[in-house]
Each structure stands twice: as structure tokens, then as C-alpha cells.
Scaffold this motif. Structure first.
Motif, PDB file in Angstrom:
ATOM      1  N   MET A   1      22.476  39.171 -28.562  1.00 45.78           N
ATOM      2  CA  MET A   1      21.871  38.001 -29.178  1.00 45.78           C
ATOM      3  C   MET A   1      21.635  36.959 -28.064  1.00 45.78           C
ATOM      4  O   MET A   1      22.534  36.676 -27.292  1.00 45.78           O
ATOM      5  CB  MET A   1      22.806  37.440 -30.253  1.00 45.78           C
ATOM      6  N   PRO A   2      20.435  36.354 -28.030  1.00 43.90           N
ATOM      7  CA  PRO A   2      20.147  35.344 -27.003  1.00 43.90           C
ATOM      8  C   PRO A   2      21.068  34.126 -27.147  1.00 43.90           C
ATOM      9  O   PRO A   2      21.445  33.759 -28.265  1.00 43.90           O
ATOM     10  CB  PRO A   2      18.701  34.936 -27.279  1.00 43.90           C
ATOM     11  N   PRO A   3      21.436  33.503 -26.049  1.00 46.91           N
ATOM     12  CA  PRO A   3      22.356  32.361 -26.118  1.00 46.91           C
ATOM     13  C   PRO A   3      21.812  31.200 -26.949  1.00 46.91           C
ATOM     14  O   PRO A   3      22.576  30.497 -27.623  1.00 46.91           O
ATOM     15  CB  PRO A   3      22.522  31.918 -24.666  1.00 46.91           C
ATOM     16  N   GLU A   4      20.476  30.996 -26.921  1.00 49.81           N
ATOM     17  CA  GLU A   4      19.904  29.905 -27.708  1.00 49.81           C
ATOM     18  C   GLU A   4      20.115  30.140 -29.201  1.00 49.81           C
ATOM     19  O   GLU A   4      20.464  29.231 -29.955  1.00 49.81           O
ATOM     20  CB  GLU A   4      18.401  29.756 -27.443  1.00 49.81           C
ATOM     21  N   LEU A   5      19.902  31.375 -29.617  1.00 51.66           N
ATOM     22  CA  LEU A   5      20.063  31.722 -31.029  1.00 51.66           C
ATOM     23  C   LEU A   5      21.529  31.616 -31.438  1.00 51.66           C
ATOM     24  O   LEU A   5      21.853  31.109 -32.521  1.00 51.66           O
ATOM     25  CB  LEU A   5      19.531  33.135 -31.279  1.00 51.66           C
ATOM     26  N   LEU A   6      22.412  32.063 -30.566  1.00 56.33           N
ATOM     27  CA  LEU A   6      23.839  31.979 -30.845  1.00 56.33           C
ATOM     28  C   LEU A   6      24.267  30.511 -30.988  1.00 56.33           C
ATOM     29  O   LEU A   6      25.005  30.162 -31.919  1.00 56.33           O
ATOM     30  CB  LEU A   6      24.629  32.655 -29.720  1.00 56.33           C
ATOM     31  N   ALA A   7      23.767  29.656 -30.099  1.00 54.80           N
ATOM     32  CA  ALA A   7      24.099  28.230 -30.177  1.00 54.80           C
ATOM     33  C   ALA A   7      23.581  27.627 -31.483  1.00 54.80           C
ATOM     34  O   ALA A   7      24.252  26.798 -32.110  1.00 54.80           O
ATOM     35  CB  ALA A   7      23.513  27.495 -28.986  1.00 54.80           C
ATOM     36  N   HIS A   8      22.393  28.056 -31.909  1.00 56.99           N
ATOM     37  CA  HIS A   8      21.817  27.548 -33.149  1.00 56.99           C
ATOM     38  C   HIS A   8      22.712  27.882 -34.343  1.00 56.99           C
ATOM     39  O   HIS A   8      23.003  27.030 -35.183  1.00 56.99           O
ATOM     40  CB  HIS A   8      20.418  28.134 -33.352  1.00 56.99           C
TER      41      HIS A   8
END
Length: 68
Positions: A1-8
Motif C-alpha cells: 500500500m502506498p504511504p500516502e494512502l496509508l496515511a489517509h
């Protein structure tokens, strides 16, 4: 999972936890936000009135010499 999506999703999950807080905590938070909003609005209103008053004085100064 991309870090941006995980942060979201972590951010979304954090918001869900705040909804489970007690009603007293929610009321305190609401009061604090309202108080901040009122103070910001008061400052904005005062600065607008101050600017408006300065503009009226400048216009009055411009009209004065023309009339005499």
C-alpha cells in the motif's frame, strides 16, 4: 500500500476515535472552537470598521477643500 494512502486511512481512523469520546469532552471542544471563531470574527469586524472609518475620513478630507 502506498504511504500516502496509508496515511489517509490512519487519519480517517483517528477521526473515528474522537467521535467515541464522552459528550462532556465534545461540549468542551465545541465551546473552545466557538470561542475561537467568535474572537476571529470580532477581530475581522473591527478591522473592517477601522478601514471603513479611515476611508470615510480620507473622502471627507478630499471633499472639504473642494467646497471652500
Amino acid at each position: 500500500m502506498p504511504p500516502e494512502l496509508l496515511a489517509h486511512f490512519k487519519k480517517k481512523q483517528g477521526e473515528g476515535d474522537s467521535k467515541e469520546s464522552s459528550p462532556e469532552e465534545k461540549k468542551e471542544g465545541d465551546k473552545k472552537r466557538r470561542k475561537e471563531a467568535v474572537s476571529k470574527a470580532r477581530i475581522r469586524m473591527e478591522s473592517k470598521n477601522k478601514r471603513r472609518g479611515d476611508d470615510e475620513q480620507k473622502e471627507a478630507g478630499k471633499k472639504g477643500p473642494k467646497e471652500s
